[in-house]
Design a protein around this motif. Structure first.
Motif, mmCIF file in Angstrom:
data_model
loop_
_atom_site.group_PDB
_atom_site.id
_atom_site.type_symbol
_atom_site.label_atom_id
_atom_site.label_comp_id
_atom_site.label_asym_id
_atom_site.label_seq_id
_atom_site.Cartn_x
_atom_site.Cartn_y
_atom_site.Cartn_z
ATOM 1 N N TRP A 1 15.457 114.023 80.830
ATOM 2 C CA TRP A 1 14.175 114.095 80.111
ATOM 3 C C TRP A 1 13.401 115.358 80.506
ATOM 4 O O TRP A 1 12.296 115.573 80.075
ATOM 5 N N ASP B 1 5.669 113.671 84.360
ATOM 6 C CA ASP B 1 5.218 112.604 83.467
ATOM 7 C C ASP B 1 6.136 111.396 83.503
ATOM 8 O O ASP B 1 6.221 110.641 82.554
ATOM 9 N N THR B 2 6.869 111.213 84.612
ATOM 10 C CA THR B 2 7.681 110.001 84.770
ATOM 11 C C THR B 2 7.204 109.290 86.038
ATOM 12 O O THR B 2 6.421 109.863 86.801
ATOM 13 N N PRO B 3 7.672 108.044 86.268
ATOM 14 C CA PRO B 3 7.151 107.292 87.417
ATOM 15 C C PRO B 3 7.325 108.022 88.764
ATOM 16 O O PRO B 3 6.648 107.696 89.735
#
Ligand code: GTP
Ligand code: ADP
Ligand code: MG
Ligand code: MG
Ligand code: ZN
Ligand code: ZN
Lengths: 321, 251
Positions: free
Chosen positions: A118, A123-125
């Motif tokens: 991605w 912007d991911t956990p």
């Protein structure tokens, strides 16, 4: 002229850039095709050559073959599951490298691979950032059909199309608008046969390949035709293919190979090993001398087990091993 | 409230993708709900309920589920608002391959699966063509090559859509999809908004329950197949090919 078209034969040019034939025909130069052996310099004048060179440039750009190659991918650490900073603050993986990812179930291996796929931007956990060739990449890596950073190979994948090996490879080459598809198809087929050990023909239906043959064809096809610079392998099964050679093929085709595995042989085959726990990269280690030496022994053990399996299959007793 | 329309052929993985995607929003403390439209039967509502998702279902019965959808979508939006939802999703299986539930200014998702065959993207028409985001599922069971071929076929039908691969079982890719859902505009009503594609013009006697075969029984919008076409020429009656309609049949 960077492509030195004038020195190439008509045949070579058509094979390398199939779209050229149509372009020449559209410009009233179609009869060039009748002299496959001639060099372009004998057939075209300087203006025509430079026009053609420009056209090839435009087409390559359109087809994405001219794009800057992905040479390395860098992952900048984020935070662990408990919010503490990720111990490994930066990991750069380069073309031709094999990286193993190890860690208990639930530790975050899949999340790391997903962050790469991605091209995470915090912007991911995990809050990780991923850059390509040192740059913050374009959105195209996230959403387009042509540009996918990661290709995947895993145990439970099958061929579902009802086509022969050749038709199948043709279809894939076509969808990739590959130049010189025939050469690529031959190469894939040769490699797959080497990997699988048990040869199959180009007109064999893909659905009737054995497990080993399917896996071999998938690996060779991904190496040669996939657009993705990173190949993610979820355990290559032991049955029937030469795993070291599989990795060699991927490396030769300039892939970055990531492997999530708990198989000691595969783990030791990697150039480096990333240890994951609690949602974070804990450390990155290189196999030690001792480990490399042990790899030999493990391979011998592996061969031993294979032969025992074979004997069982043949109906023998294993009283003596 | 954010409203998202999800369409896709039967069993393509719509429910699986919706549940996995909403999970990320639920973790964020958002209140989520789904309205499921189907023809005769669905037990998707049970699945949604089990996952803590507010749900309503609508069975279209003899009507096309998408016609039924448009006639009821405003009521659904009002229900979502009353429930205090942060995100409302509609799920419908475009059964006639001609309808598309997608509404202008409302995020439109089409879910299609790798197993459905490389011809499918061309066949399913408007629900794929009009989507903002195309989600491709079941990549876990096909080869990398087939995924790439399939994605390129989708791209040929809808080159503007964002394309995402999601695994409906493990949820891989669903977090990424969820970021697109929260990034959309708020919807307070769909009253006055327009469908992206008009529904098929036809309402023939068979739509209305006629079962007898023959020109005498065919009324309304009826189009006769042309069997005289030379082979290899454009065939009659493809889903995108609406052509001129012959109205009326016999009597
Ligand atoms: N292997 C695999 N199976 C999947 C995937 N996504 C969904 N499935 C399975 O496919 C089947 C159909 O999924 P659903 O989510 O019910 O499909 P749907 O589109 O909602 O179906 P309808 O609402 O009946 O039209 C289920 O058994 C899912 O578990 C996936 O990515 N991989
Ligand atoms: N750094 C992190 N912060 C928050 N959640 C995380 C982090 N790393 C992983 N997770 C979550 O933990 C769960 C398990 O991780 P996963 O990658 O599936 O583990 P594995 O593949 O090693 O079994 C997933 O829901 C994932 O999103
Ligand atoms: Mg995992
Ligand atoms: Mg469903
Ligand atoms: Zn319909
Ligand atoms: Zn009808």
């Amino acid at each position: 002229m960077s492509r030195q078209l004038e020195t190439l034969t008509v045949e070579t040019v058509f094979a390398r850039w199939p779209f050229v034939q149509q372009q020449l025909a559209d410009n009233g130069l179609g009869d060039i095709a009748d002299r496959p052996e001639a060099r372009l310099a004998e057939l075209l004048d300087a203006d025509q050559l430079s026009d053609l060179d420009g056209f090839i440039g435009v087409m390559e750009e359109f087809l994405g073959t001219n794009e800057e190659k992905v040479g390395e991918v860098t992952i900048t650490g984020g935070r662990a599951k408990d919010g503490s900073p990720e111990p490994v603050t930066e990991l750069t993986v380069k073309v031709g490298e094999v990286i193993c990812i190890v860690g208990p179930t639930g530790s975050g291996k899949s999340r790391l691979l997903a962050d790469i796929e991605w091209v995470a931007r915090g912007d991911t956990p995990t809050g990780r950032h991923v850059t390509i060739n040192g740059q913050v990449p374009d959105d195209k890596w996230r959403f387009s059909s042509e540009y996918k950073l990661v290709a995947q190979l895993s145990q439970n994948m099958n061929f579902v199309m009802d086509l022969s090996v050749e038709e199948f490879l043709n279809l894939h080459a076509e969808s990739r608008l590959a130049t010189d598809p025939q050469e690529k198809i031959q190469r894939i087929w040769n490699w797959a046969n080497e990997l699988a050990g048990e040869p199959f023909a180009l007109d064999t239906p893909v659905t009737s390949l054995s497990g080993g043959q399917s896996r071999a064809l998938m690996i060779a096809d991904t190496a040669v035709l996939s657009s993705s610079p990173v190949v993610l392998i979820d355990e290559i099964e032991n049955a029937g293919i030469d795993r070291q050679q599989a990795l060699d093929i991927l490396i030769r085709e300039e892939k970055i190979v990531l492997m999530a595995t708990h198989d000691p042989i595969l783990a030791l085959m990697g150039d480096r090993r990333v240890i994951i726990n609690n949602g974070a990269m804990q450390k990155v280690i290189e196999p030690s001398e001792a480990e490399r030496a042990n790899l030999k022994e493990l391979r011998a053990l592996d061969a031993k087990l294979m032969s025992l399996r074979h004997r069982l299959r043949m109906g023998e007793r294993l009283d003596r091993i | 409230m954010r409203f998202v329309t999800v369409s896709g052929p039967p069993s393509s993985g719509k429910t699986a993708v919706i549940i996995k995607t909403l999970e990320h929003l639920q973790k964020d403390g958002q209140k989520v709900g789904v309205v499921k439209f189907d023809c005769l039967f669905t037990d998707d509502d049970e699945l949604y309920r089990k996952n803590g998702i507010a749900v309503r279902k609508g069975l279209a019965g003899a009507l096309c589920p998408d016609h039924y959808f448009v006639s009821n979508v405003e009521e659904c939006v009002q229900w979502g608002l009353q429930e205090g939802l942060d995100v409302l999703v509609s799920e419908s299986a475009g059964l006639c391959n001609r309808c598309s539930p997608h509404i202008r200014e409302v995020l439109a998702i089409c879910v299609i699966d790798n197993l459905s065959g490389t011809g499918t993207p061309k066949k399913i028409g408007p629900m794929l063509k009009a989507a903002d985001v195309v989600v491709i599922t079941k990549g876990d069971i096909v080869s990398q090559a087939e995924r790439e071929v399939f994605a390129s076929r989708v791209h040929m039908v809808n080159s503007k859509a964002r394309l995402l691969h999601v695994n409906g079982i493990t949820g891989q890719g669903s977090f990424e999809l969820s970021t697109l859902w929260t990034g959309t505009e708020e919807t307070a009503t769909v009253e006055g908004k327009k469908l992206r594609f008009s529904m098929p013009a036809a309402l023939c006697s068979y739509c209305l329950g006629e079962t007898r075969i023959g020109s005498d029984y065919q009324m309304g919008n009826v189009r006769k197949i042309n069997l005289d076409l030379p082979t290899g020429s454009k065939t009659d009656g493809g889903p995108q090919d609406l052509g001129p309609m012959n109205t009326g049949g016999g009597s």
